[in-house]
Design a protein around this motif. Sequence first.
Motif, PDB file in Angstrom:
ATOM      1  N   ASP A  73     -21.664   8.055  48.851  1.00  0.00           N
ATOM      2  CA  ASP A  73     -21.175   9.331  48.319  1.00  0.00           C
ATOM      3  C   ASP A  73     -21.520   9.447  46.839  1.00  0.00           C
ATOM      4  OD1 ASP A  73     -19.466  10.375  50.658  1.00  0.00           O
ATOM      5  OD2 ASP A  73     -18.743   8.321  50.407  1.00  0.00           O
ATOM      6  N   LEU A 330     -15.364  13.269  45.445  1.00  0.00           N
ATOM      7  CA  LEU A 330     -15.808  13.561  46.810  1.00  0.00           C
ATOM      8  C   LEU A 330     -15.809  15.060  47.079  1.00  0.00           C
ATOM      9  CD1 LEU A 330     -13.967  10.724  48.780  1.00  0.00           C
ATOM     10  CD2 LEU A 330     -16.396  10.822  48.175  1.00  0.00           C
ATOM     11  N   ALA A 331     -14.806  15.740  46.548  1.00  0.00           N
ATOM     12  CA  ALA A 331     -14.750  17.197  46.719  1.00  0.00           C
ATOM     13  C   ALA A 331     -15.912  17.882  46.011  1.00  0.00           C
ATOM     14  CB  ALA A 331     -13.419  17.721  46.188  1.00  0.00           C
ATOM     15  N   LYS A 334     -19.102  17.745  48.166  1.00  0.00           N
ATOM     16  CA  LYS A 334     -19.015  18.312  49.504  1.00  0.00           C
ATOM     17  C   LYS A 334     -19.838  19.598  49.576  1.00  0.00           C
ATOM     18  CE  LYS A 334     -15.648  19.520  53.087  1.00  0.00           C
ATOM     19  NZ  LYS A 334     -14.200  19.646  53.409  1.00  0.00           N
ATOM     20  N   ALA A 339     -25.363  16.534  51.221  1.00  0.00           N
ATOM     21  CA  ALA A 339     -24.388  16.664  52.302  1.00  0.00           C
ATOM     22  C   ALA A 339     -24.906  17.588  53.394  1.00  0.00           C
ATOM     23  CB  ALA A 339     -23.064  17.186  51.757  1.00  0.00           C
ATOM     24  N   ASP A 344     -21.392  14.393  57.132  1.00  0.00           N
ATOM     25  CA  ASP A 344     -20.616  13.193  57.437  1.00  0.00           C
ATOM     26  C   ASP A 344     -20.430  13.058  58.941  1.00  0.00           C
ATOM     27  OD1 ASP A 344     -19.039  10.925  56.952  1.00  0.00           O
ATOM     28  OD2 ASP A 344     -17.212  12.122  57.156  1.00  0.00           O
TER      29      ASP A 344
END
Length: 362
Positions: A73, A330-331, A334, A339, A344
């Motif tokens: 990530d 992580l947000a 996204k 991504a 994921d």
Amino acid sequence: MIDGIPVIDAVVHPYNLTEENFRTPHARPITDLVSGGNRAVAPEGYRLPKEGYERDWRVEEVANMSFVESYADLAVYHVVPIRAFHDGICSVEKGLEAQERWPDRFLFYVGVDPLEGAKAVEDLERQVEQFHDPVGLKLYPNSWLGSEVSGWLMDDPEVAFPLFERARRLGIKTVAVHKAIPLGPVELKHYRVDDIDRAAMAFPDLNFEVVHGGMAFLEETAWQLARFRNVWVNLETTATMLTNRPGAFERALATLLAHGGDRALSQIFWGTGCMVSHPRPHLEHFVRDLAFSAEWTERFGLAEMTEENKRKILAENYARLHGIDLAARLAAVKGDEFALRRPDGTEPPAPYSTTAVGDVAY
């Protein structure tokens, strides 16, 4: 993420291994070491022939390998100051490109050669200005400035301590040093870990990161984790044993935990060194296959290697070390370009397929 577990890869570096980048004769044995290492640790499909490996790797390729072909990530770009190469082997410029294009995906370590003296301090100050809030300083225990290879130690009050002091003043709280793996025909003494003791004692407000921890000097490193809260182990290269020598990795990790237990577990984190080896197979083995055998749990009284413990090693420990709000980071990634290319839970594409050498991997 892999199987719902966040991943921070604590070392990535797009090397320039072309002969045009060789500055001194020492560049060739270093290149042979890392190039041969790729083929030695990689399973079928993840190996590259010499002509495919010894080239100038683009930072975009390393980003793709980390975030699309594997499960990271976030990744930590290390500027590498090996002066046997014109650009140090992993340049400031590539790091600045990563910062410009993917600021939410990368963190950065600046890198200098302590034996350059005042120039090293100037270089450190310049890089801290160039990178937005770098989180660490990367060092190597040898210097390849001329025809002879010189070495230095982390407890040297004249060479090392002034640099640590300046890094601290500049806001850097973590000093990472390459240990355990000698880079070519050099003295082993500079790759031992004993010299970290005095550094950790003299600078209790700094963190000292043993890169390649567990590849050698296992007992010494284990005792450091037990004695010092400000010593950490980065599993770069050590992680490759999960693929080609899983029993050796189990032994290494078990020994690192032997004296410190849960406390030591909180001071170990994941790293692959992408593109030295491909990051995917080692990560899959760690998450899906690693379990301590009865031999090691009985010998050291270890707890099981649970998903919770793997989460700590894969991201949570590193986030705590650097004060990273993992949920926020992580947000932030996204739905970004990486991504979208590998959502994921989906299978990554074939190894090296997003690079210029996918057609020669074997």
